[in-house]
Scaffold this motif. Structure first.
Motif, PDB file in Angstrom:
ATOM      1  N   LYS A 164       0.814  -1.215   0.000  1.00 15.29           N
ATOM      2  CA  LYS A 164       0.000   0.000   0.000  1.00 15.29           C
ATOM      3  C   LYS A 164       0.848   1.266   0.000  1.00 15.29           C
ATOM      4  O   LYS A 164       0.432   2.297  -0.564  1.00 15.29           O
ATOM      5  N   THR A 165       2.012   1.209   0.592  1.00 12.03           N
ATOM      6  CA  THR A 165       2.874   2.397   0.683  1.00 12.03           C
ATOM      7  C   THR A 165       3.983   2.410  -0.365  1.00 12.03           C
ATOM      8  O   THR A 165       4.851   3.279  -0.335  1.00 12.03           O
TER       9      THR A 165
ATOM     10  N   TYR B 147      -7.088   2.321   5.774  1.00  8.58           N
ATOM     11  CA  TYR B 147      -6.046   1.302   5.819  1.00  8.58           C
ATOM     12  C   TYR B 147      -5.085   1.666   6.948  1.00  8.58           C
ATOM     13  O   TYR B 147      -4.412   2.704   6.881  1.00  8.58           O
TER      14      TYR B 147
ATOM     15  N   TYR C 159      -1.742   1.011   8.946  1.00  4.57           N
ATOM     16  CA  TYR C 159      -0.447   0.408   8.662  1.00  4.57           C
ATOM     17  C   TYR C 159       0.204  -0.118   9.933  1.00  4.57           C
ATOM     18  O   TYR C 159      -0.018   0.400  11.045  1.00  4.57           O
TER      19      TYR C 159
ATOM     20  N   GLY D 127       0.294   5.080  11.364  1.00  2.68           N
ATOM     21  CA  GLY D 127      -0.044   5.708  10.087  1.00  2.68           C
ATOM     22  C   GLY D 127      -1.202   5.010   9.413  1.00  2.68           C
ATOM     23  O   GLY D 127      -1.511   3.842   9.702  1.00  2.68           O
ATOM     24  N   SER D 128      -1.859   5.720   8.510  1.00  2.00           N
ATOM     25  CA  SER D 128      -3.003   5.158   7.798  1.00  2.00           C
ATOM     26  C   SER D 128      -3.281   5.981   6.550  1.00  2.00           C
ATOM     27  O   SER D 128      -2.703   7.060   6.352  1.00  2.00           O
ATOM     28  N   SER D 129      -4.166   5.480   5.711  1.00  2.00           N
ATOM     29  CA  SER D 129      -4.641   6.210   4.537  1.00  2.00           C
ATOM     30  C   SER D 129      -6.102   5.858   4.326  1.00  2.00           C
ATOM     31  O   SER D 129      -6.591   4.842   4.829  1.00  2.00           O
ATOM     32  N   THR D 130      -6.813   6.711   3.604  1.00  2.00           N
ATOM     33  CA  THR D 130      -8.230   6.478   3.337  1.00  2.00           C
ATOM     34  C   THR D 130      -8.473   6.388   1.842  1.00  2.00           C
ATOM     35  O   THR D 130      -7.760   6.999   1.044  1.00  2.00           O
ATOM     36  N   SER D 131      -9.490   5.626   1.465  1.00  2.00           N
ATOM     37  CA  SER D 131      -9.862   5.518   0.057  1.00  2.00           C
ATOM     38  C   SER D 131     -11.236   4.881  -0.041  1.00  2.00           C
ATOM     39  O   SER D 131     -11.793   4.403   0.953  1.00  2.00           O
TER      40      SER D 131
END
Length: 322
Positions: free
Chosen positions: A154-155, A205, A207, A211-215
């Motif tokens: 993902k990263t 998401y 990690y 840390g995280s990310s959105t989608s």
């Protein structure tokens, strides 16, 4: 050049659900008539689909040019050219056209105008509007805890992964006006019915190490064991069949101008680029390749590059494009 005076009759049909008959509109004049069929009631993430059946009068039947161009507009940014469904060379001059634009999953509910601009026989453009109701829809929110492997995927900002993303987008934003392969509703790509994720899910998401990310989740996930058969949802041409960092073994099929189906995380493939397939043809078997938390099939549909609700194309209401 003389303008054609059109009379407009709008037949509003009652939509009890989103798999009902479409609405219709009729335009008549001395030169030609247009019968319009369209999705009057949609939800965020659905496509707006409009069909126009154009028939010239007897006196204009032999006039060269016919229906030269038509454009569908929704709001300020949604725009698509109509393409020919059938009748390009019909002896009576009749022609059937289709226009489709994707509606965002973030589209606010309300009544909107869809605008159709068209030119017949090389004359100046004329236009009319159709009322479209965007109805409420709830989307699921979820958090996925990624392990080290999936966090790494993902990263990943490597040149290889970025090039894979760019190449896929180049395919999905391509509109081949002659690519009319499927005019019937799609069939599900698997006989399984258990869905583990849904179209339009709002995802976070998380990690490992913070840390995280959105989608958004762009498709439908079917929870099926590795090795389960996966079939094409409709007739079309295979435009991608390869292993990708994010989506593992992946297949993309072109069905109509700008309309593609995508199949991700496969364990192996049974098709190659350029191959023509029919609905139900085997294209591979499911797996857990790429960014996957377990064995499953990710099925996705893109229109003009944007993800749209795959279920819309399996409904009987889509039959009016036959």
């Amino acid at each position: 050049m003389k303008k054609t005076i059109l009379s407009f009759l709008l037949c509003m049909l009652c939509f009890a659900a989103f798999a009902t008959e479409p609405a219709t509109a009729v335009f008549t004049g001395e030169d030609y008539s247009i019968y319009v069929t369209y999705s009057e009631s949609i939800q965020p993430g659905d496509p707006l689909c409009v069909r126009m059946d154009f028939t010239p009068s007897r006196k204009t039947m032999k006039e060269p040019g016919g229906f030269t161009q038509a454009v569908l507009l929704f709001g300020e940014k949604r725009k698509a050219d109509f393409f020919v469904l059938s009748g390009r060379q019909d002896s009576n001059g009749a022609i059937s056209l289709c226009g489709m634009v994707p509606i965002s999953t973030y589209q606010e509910t309300g009544i909107y105008d869809a605008t159709i601009m068209y030119s017949a026989y090389g004359r100046e453009f004329m236009k009319f509007t159709l009322p479209v109701s965007v109805e409420p829809k709830d989307f699921i929110s979820e958090t996925l805890e990624l392990d080290n492997r999936n966090t790494s995927i993902k990263t990943d900002t490597s040149t290889t992964r970025m090039n894979q993303i760019d190449r896929l987008n180049e395919i999905l934003y391509t509109v081949n006006t002659d690519a009319v392969h499927q005019k019937k509703p799609f069939t599900a790509p698997t006989t399984a019915t258990r869905r583990t994720s849904f179209f339009g899910d709002r995802r976070v998401y998380a990690y490992t190490g913070g840390g995280s990310s959105t989608s958004l989740h762009y498709g439908i996930d079917y929870g099926i064991p590795t090795g389960s058969p996966v079939a094409a949802c409709g007739a079309g041409r295979v435009v991608m069949a390869e292993d990708r960092i994010s989506t593992g073994w992946s297949v993309v099929i072109e069905h109509m101008p700008g309309l593609y189906s995508l199949y991700y995380h496969l364990d192996s493939l049974d098709v190659k680029v350029g191959q023509m397939v029919k609905a139900g043809d085997g294209i591979g078997v499911s797996g857990a390749t790429g960014l996957a938390t377990g064995p499953h099939l990710h099925w996705e549909v893109r229109l003009n590059g944007e993800a749209v609700n795959p279920d819309f194309f399996t409904e009987e209401s889509f039959l009016y494009f036959q």
